[in-house]
Write a protein that holds these residues in place. Structure first.
Motif, PDB file in Angstrom:
ATOM      1  N   THR A 146       0.820  -1.227   0.000  1.00 50.99           N
ATOM      2  CA  THR A 146       0.000   0.000   0.000  1.00 50.99           C
ATOM      3  C   THR A 146       0.852   1.274   0.000  1.00 50.99           C
ATOM      4  OG1 THR A 146      -0.158  -0.226   2.399  1.00 50.99           O
ATOM      5  CG2 THR A 146      -1.997  -1.070   1.101  1.00 50.99           C
ATOM      6  N   LYS A 172       2.392  -5.120   3.435  1.00 47.63           N
ATOM      7  CA  LYS A 172       3.517  -4.196   3.603  1.00 47.63           C
ATOM      8  C   LYS A 172       3.025  -2.778   3.370  1.00 47.63           C
ATOM      9  CE  LYS A 172       6.748  -2.084   1.148  1.00 47.63           C
ATOM     10  NZ  LYS A 172       6.975  -0.960   2.053  1.00 47.63           N
ATOM     11  N   THR A 175       6.635   2.723   3.663  1.00 46.08           N
ATOM     12  CA  THR A 175       7.640   2.902   4.715  1.00 46.08           C
ATOM     13  C   THR A 175       7.458   4.215   5.466  1.00 46.08           C
ATOM     14  OG1 THR A 175       9.174   1.548   3.476  1.00 46.08           O
ATOM     15  CG2 THR A 175      10.150   3.025   5.101  1.00 46.08           C
ATOM     16  N   ALA A 205      10.799  -1.255   0.551  1.00 47.23           N
ATOM     17  CA  ALA A 205      10.608  -2.092  -0.643  1.00 47.23           C
ATOM     18  C   ALA A 205      11.955  -2.538  -1.199  1.00 47.23           C
ATOM     19  CB  ALA A 205       9.829  -1.317  -1.697  1.00 47.23           C
ATOM     20  N   PHE A 223      -1.793  -4.548  -5.232  1.00 48.34           N
ATOM     21  CA  PHE A 223      -0.854  -3.421  -5.112  1.00 48.34           C
ATOM     22  C   PHE A 223      -1.555  -2.099  -5.376  1.00 48.34           C
ATOM     23  CE2 PHE A 223       2.036  -0.404  -7.292  1.00 48.34           C
ATOM     24  CZ  PHE A 223       2.973  -0.214  -6.286  1.00 48.34           C
ATOM     25  N   GLY A 225      -0.145   1.868  -5.783  1.00 52.72           N
ATOM     26  CA  GLY A 225       1.064   2.694  -5.764  1.00 52.72           C
ATOM     27  C   GLY A 225       1.334   3.256  -7.142  1.00 52.72           C
ATOM     28  N   GLY A 226       2.584   3.634  -7.378  1.00 49.79           N
ATOM     29  CA  GLY A 226       2.943   4.285  -8.630  1.00 49.79           C
ATOM     30  C   GLY A 226       3.051   3.289  -9.776  1.00 49.79           C
ATOM     31  N   ASP A 232       7.244  -2.919 -12.306  1.00 53.04           N
ATOM     32  CA  ASP A 232       8.324  -3.751 -11.773  1.00 53.04           C
ATOM     33  C   ASP A 232       7.749  -5.014 -11.119  1.00 53.04           C
ATOM     34  OD1 ASP A 232      11.112  -4.125 -11.104  1.00 53.04           O
ATOM     35  OD2 ASP A 232      10.493  -3.803  -9.022  1.00 53.04           O
ATOM     36  N   GLU A 245      -3.650  -0.940  -8.657  1.00 47.41           N
ATOM     37  CA  GLU A 245      -4.314   0.366  -8.558  1.00 47.41           C
ATOM     38  C   GLU A 245      -3.203   1.399  -8.666  1.00 47.41           C
ATOM     39  OE1 GLU A 245      -7.585   0.939  -8.176  1.00 47.41           O
ATOM     40  OE2 GLU A 245      -8.167  -1.163  -8.038  1.00 47.41           O
ATOM     41  N   LEU A 246      -3.069   2.015  -9.848  1.00 45.62           N
ATOM     42  CA  LEU A 246      -1.887   2.846 -10.103  1.00 45.62           C
ATOM     43  C   LEU A 246      -2.242   4.322 -10.244  1.00 45.62           C
ATOM     44  CD1 LEU A 246      -0.213   0.338 -12.611  1.00 45.62           C
ATOM     45  CD2 LEU A 246       0.026   0.435 -10.127  1.00 45.62           C
ATOM     46  N   GLY A 247      -1.350   5.074 -10.833  1.00 45.90           N
ATOM     47  CA  GLY A 247      -1.492   6.531 -10.850  1.00 45.90           C
ATOM     48  C   GLY A 247      -2.334   7.065 -12.000  1.00 45.90           C
ATOM     49  N   CYS A 279      -4.542   9.831  -6.184  1.00 39.38           N
ATOM     50  CA  CYS A 279      -4.500   9.183  -7.497  1.00 39.38           C
ATOM     51  C   CYS A 279      -5.614   9.676  -8.414  1.00 39.38           C
ATOM     52  CB  CYS A 279      -4.580   7.668  -7.339  1.00 39.38           C
ATOM     53  SG  CYS A 279      -6.040   7.139  -6.448  1.00 39.38           S
ATOM     54  N   GLU A 373       1.979  11.975 -14.152  1.00 43.01           N
ATOM     55  CA  GLU A 373       1.222  12.229 -12.921  1.00 43.01           C
ATOM     56  C   GLU A 373       2.078  13.111 -12.007  1.00 43.01           C
ATOM     57  OE1 GLU A 373       1.072   9.006 -10.023  1.00 43.01           O
ATOM     58  OE2 GLU A 373      -0.980   9.571  -9.536  1.00 43.01           O
ATOM     59  N   PHE A 375       1.296  14.239  -8.903  1.00 46.83           N
ATOM     60  CA  PHE A 375       1.150  13.825  -7.499  1.00 46.83           C
ATOM     61  C   PHE A 375       1.644  14.922  -6.552  1.00 46.83           C
ATOM     62  CE2 PHE A 375       0.890  10.355  -4.271  1.00 46.83           C
ATOM     63  CZ  PHE A 375      -0.368   9.927  -4.650  1.00 46.83           C
ATOM     64  N   PHE A 440     -13.757   0.603  -8.342  1.00 47.04           N
ATOM     65  CA  PHE A 440     -12.733   1.630  -8.458  1.00 47.04           C
ATOM     66  C   PHE A 440     -11.490   1.048  -9.108  1.00 47.04           C
ATOM     67  CE2 PHE A 440      -9.136   4.121  -6.907  1.00 47.04           C
ATOM     68  CZ  PHE A 440      -9.566   5.394  -7.206  1.00 47.04           C
TER      69      PHE A 440
HETATM   70  P1  NAP Z   1       5.088   3.818  -4.561  1.00 48.27           P
HETATM   71  O1  NAP Z   1       6.389   4.484  -4.409  1.00 48.27           O
HETATM   72  O2  NAP Z   1       4.821   3.075  -5.812  1.00 48.27           O
HETATM   73  O3  NAP Z   1       4.953   2.826  -3.288  1.00 48.27           O
HETATM   74  C1  NAP Z   1       3.773   2.161  -2.988  1.00 48.27           C
HETATM   75  C2  NAP Z   1       4.094   0.944  -2.141  1.00 48.27           C
HETATM   76  O4  NAP Z   1       4.822   0.016  -2.924  1.00 48.27           O
HETATM   77  C3  NAP Z   1       4.978   1.232  -0.937  1.00 48.27           C
HETATM   78  O5  NAP Z   1       4.632   0.369   0.113  1.00 48.27           O
HETATM   79  C4  NAP Z   1       6.361   0.909  -1.463  1.00 48.27           C
HETATM   80  O6  NAP Z   1       7.280   0.607  -0.444  1.00 48.27           O
HETATM   81  C5  NAP Z   1       6.066  -0.287  -2.329  1.00 48.27           C
HETATM   82  N1  NAP Z   1       6.972  -0.520  -3.437  1.00 48.27           N
HETATM   83  C6  NAP Z   1       7.587   0.401  -4.213  1.00 48.27           C
HETATM   84  N2  NAP Z   1       8.320  -0.213  -5.167  1.00 48.27           N
HETATM   85  C7  NAP Z   1       8.134  -1.551  -4.993  1.00 48.27           C
HETATM   86  C8  NAP Z   1       8.650  -2.706  -5.655  1.00 48.27           C
HETATM   87  N3  NAP Z   1       9.447  -2.594  -6.718  1.00 48.27           N
HETATM   88  N4  NAP Z   1       8.299  -3.919  -5.207  1.00 48.27           N
HETATM   89  C9  NAP Z   1       7.470  -4.040  -4.140  1.00 48.27           C
HETATM   90  N5  NAP Z   1       6.960  -2.977  -3.461  1.00 48.27           N
HETATM   91  C10 NAP Z   1       7.279  -1.757  -3.897  1.00 48.27           C
HETATM   92  O7  NAP Z   1       3.876   4.831  -4.371  1.00 48.27           O
HETATM   93  P2  NAP Z   1       3.663   5.961  -3.272  1.00 48.27           P
HETATM   94  O8  NAP Z   1       4.587   7.080  -3.532  1.00 48.27           O
HETATM   95  O9  NAP Z   1       3.610   5.368  -1.909  1.00 48.27           O
HETATM   96  O10 NAP Z   1       2.160   6.389  -3.656  1.00 48.27           O
HETATM   97  C11 NAP Z   1       1.887   7.224  -4.700  1.00 48.27           C
HETATM   98  C12 NAP Z   1       1.406   6.498  -5.926  1.00 48.27           C
HETATM   99  O11 NAP Z   1       0.321   5.642  -5.602  1.00 48.27           O
HETATM  100  C13 NAP Z   1       0.850   7.470  -6.954  1.00 48.27           C
HETATM  101  O12 NAP Z   1       1.304   7.119  -8.222  1.00 48.27           O
HETATM  102  C14 NAP Z   1      -0.651   7.291  -6.846  1.00 48.27           C
HETATM  103  O13 NAP Z   1      -1.383   7.641  -7.989  1.00 48.27           O
HETATM  104  C15 NAP Z   1      -0.749   5.846  -6.529  1.00 48.27           C
HETATM  105  N6  NAP Z   1      -2.049   5.561  -5.905  1.00 48.27           N
HETATM  106  C16 NAP Z   1      -2.997   4.890  -6.631  1.00 48.27           C
HETATM  107  C17 NAP Z   1      -4.246   4.650  -6.079  1.00 48.27           C
HETATM  108  C18 NAP Z   1      -5.308   3.910  -6.822  1.00 48.27           C
HETATM  109  O14 NAP Z   1      -6.214   3.395  -6.162  1.00 48.27           O
HETATM  110  N7  NAP Z   1      -5.262   3.820  -8.138  1.00 48.27           N
HETATM  111  C19 NAP Z   1      -4.527   5.107  -4.792  1.00 48.27           C
HETATM  112  C20 NAP Z   1      -3.534   5.787  -4.087  1.00 48.27           C
HETATM  113  C21 NAP Z   1      -2.291   5.995  -4.657  1.00 48.27           C
HETATM  114  P3  NAP Z   1       8.251   1.727   0.182  1.00 48.27           P
HETATM  115  O15 NAP Z   1       7.356   2.690   0.872  1.00 48.27           O
HETATM  116  O16 NAP Z   1       9.127   0.962   1.100  1.00 48.27           O
HETATM  117  O17 NAP Z   1       8.995   2.348  -0.964  1.00 48.27           O
END
Ligand code: NAP
Length: 470
Positions: A146, A172, A175, A205, A223, A225-226, A232, A245-247, A279, A373, A375, A440
């Motif tokens: 998350t 997880k 961080t 991560a 997942f 995140g970005g 990856d 669920e990405l950006g 997001c 994005e 952000f 969603f």
């Molecule tokens: P992020 O850097 O991608 O990290 C998200 C989660 O993934 C964190 O727990 C991170 O751990 C972990 N992570 C990163 N790289 C990884 C890898 N290669 N393998 C496994 N785990 C990995 O995103 P963020 O900065 O926290 O959040 C912002 C992003 O989330 C934006 O792009 C936003 O649009 C997107 N988002 C999407 C939604 C949706 O529902 N579509 C909702 C909210 C946010 P660490 O913290 O340890 O790096």
């Protein structure tokens, strides 16, 4: 706080500091989990799955309802945790805490509705004597990863349906914001969730990401995140289900027949909610030329009223960005845009983690602020001469999570609904409108699959067919 692995709360000598992004003040520490902790979490989750799959649904339902009650009784504490470890203001954090209660309650309600159906086997000649049905069964260990921007409710969106569906979880959290997730874990254990069903490993991560996503015991990676991290993970995951669920960089269309005051107010809120770290935050606004000047005036005036400050002060409208690194990235993108011809209407300045609410016009197509994005608290206004042009430009990026249109015309609304290449269309609302039971998710590079409890439950369960030869 400690991690939740197996039957205990686990500490470690090596810690990660959790700090308030406003002033870098230390709030708490969490253990720096490593690969051995991930292994222990998977071992526990294997046993946890055997426990949860056998729990009668009514027991899962009561645990979920009890968890929601506990959350309700600690709502303000949860809101303060969200607002201290993250970027949200206390007002925004209260909304997230209350939505998390909804998410857990809806998970309890949907647990009742995990149903199958009978199959008309006699629809094929020769199968007249067959009778049967399918029901849905849990898939096993869900690996939930998350992000920081909704540190409580987006965790609940994975853990709630996973538990409702009879699975176990290795979670997880981000961080920088692990405390809300750990407190949610405490509430589940207090509500009577048997140990080992939910395991929470805190850690970076870079250290534990691969161990989490490549382990074949994980049957689904859920997942949020970005897009870069999502790609990856997708490459490394192997043969398992994947929910992404990405950006995005959401588009809003404002037509010449729109209620401009409503469009300006809701779009400003949608652009700067959670400092734009959302997001479904508004990033690109396409405005019909007939109303462009009036809309721009209103939009900039609303933006200038936003009070930036300490996120725990009651009168703050916008807090700091999550880290100085992120704020510096946004500053760089803003400089790039200014250097390539974009016109800054307000904002643009950074101080530490603080970034002013920023509005641009005439953003070049190739600028990162147009196609990627951001952000962060930056929004672009564009003048268009028709709905067709607005839709074409809205669809011109690789993302597609939510889109919105402000109009009084049904014809315009239905054209946008049909032609916007996104997972959800808001009519006379900002792109960031969401309630927790709606499906969603995005198209293109914004993701795969859907959340929204009922929809997550479909992804986290599988149909098992039963056929009797009579
Ligand atoms: P992020 O850097 O991608 O990290 C998200 C989660 O993934 C964190 O727990 C991170 O751990 C972990 N992570 C990163 N790289 C990884 C890898 N290669 N393998 C496994 N785990 C990995 O995103 P963020 O900065 O926290 O959040 C912002 C992003 O989330 C934006 O792009 C936003 O649009 C997107 N988002 C999407 C939604 C949706 O529902 N579509 C909702 C909210 C946010 P660490 O913290 O340890 O790096």
């Amino acid at each position: 706080m400690k991690m939740l692995i197996g039957e205990k709360w686990v500490d470690k000598d090596e810690k990660i500091d959790v700090c308030n992004p406003y002033n870098d003040e230390l709030i708490d520490t969490v253990p720096a989990g490593d690969v051995a902790d991930v292994e222990a979490a998977f071992q526990a989750a294997e046993e946890g799955f055997e426990i949860n799959r056998r729990l009668p649904v009514h027991q899962r339902i009561s645990i979920l309802y009890k968890t929601a009650e506990i959350l309700k009784s600690r709502q303000e504490d949860f809101a303060k945790t969200i607002a201290s470890e993250g970027s949200k203001t206390i007002k925004e954090a209260r909304k997230e805490a209350s939505r998390c209660i909804d998410t857990i309650m809806i998970s309890a309600e949907e647990a009742r509705r995990i149903v199958g159906e009978t199959i008309p086997f006699d629809s094929r000649e020769g199968s007249e004597n067959r009778l049967g049905y399918y029901y849905r069964f849990p898939i096993g260990i869900i690996v939930a990863i998350t992000p920081f921007n909704d540190p409580l409710n987006l965790v609940a969106h994975k853990v709630g349906p996973a538990i409702a569906g009879g699975n176990s979880v290795v979670l997880k959290p981000a961080t920088v914001t692990p405390l809300s997730a750990l407190k949610l874990g405490e509430a589940f254990i207090e509500a009577g969730l048997p140990w080992k069903i939910l395991n929470i490993v805190t850690g970076k991560a870079s250290k534990i990401g691969d161990a989490l996503v490549t382990d074949p015991r994980g049957r689904m990676i859920s997942f949020t995140g970005g897009t870069e991290a999502g790609l990856d993970i997708t490459k490394k995951a192997g043969l398992k289900k994947i929910g992404m669920e990405l950006g995005s960089n959401s588009p809003v269309i404002v037509m010449d027949d729109a209620d401009l005051a409503q469009a300006a107010e809701l779009s400003v809120s949608g652009a700067f909610w959670a400092v734009g770290q959302n997001c479904i935050g508004v990033q690109r606004i396409y405005i019909h030329e007939a109303v462009y000047d009036e809309f721009e005036k209103m939009f900039v005036a609303h933006t200038k009223k936003i009070k930036v400050g300490y996120q725990l002060d009651e009168d703050t409208d916008m807090g700091p960005m999550i880290t100085e690194e992120e704020a510096a990235r946004v500053e760089e993108w803003v400089k790039e845009a200014c250097g390539s011809g974009a016109e800054l209407l307000t904002g643009g300045q950074r101080e530490g983690t603080h970034f002013e609410p920023t509005v641009f016009r005439n953003m070049p197509d190739a600028a990162k602020l147009n196609c990627e994005e951001v952000f962060g608290p930056v929004v672009n206004l564009y003048k268009v001469s028709s709905l067709d042009e607005a839709i074409k430009l809205s669809n011109s990026v690789r993302y597609g999570l939510h889109g919105a249109i402000f109009t009084r015309s049904l014809e315009n609304a239905f054209k946008a609904i049909k032609e916007l290449d996104v997972g959800g269309v808001m009519v006379n609302d900002s792109t960031d409108y969401r309630i927790d039971m709606m499906p969603f998710g995005g198209v293109k590079w914004s993701g795969l699959g859907r959340e929204g409890i009922k929809f997550a439950l479909q992804e986290m369960t599988e149909p098992k067919l039963v056929c009797f030869n009579l």
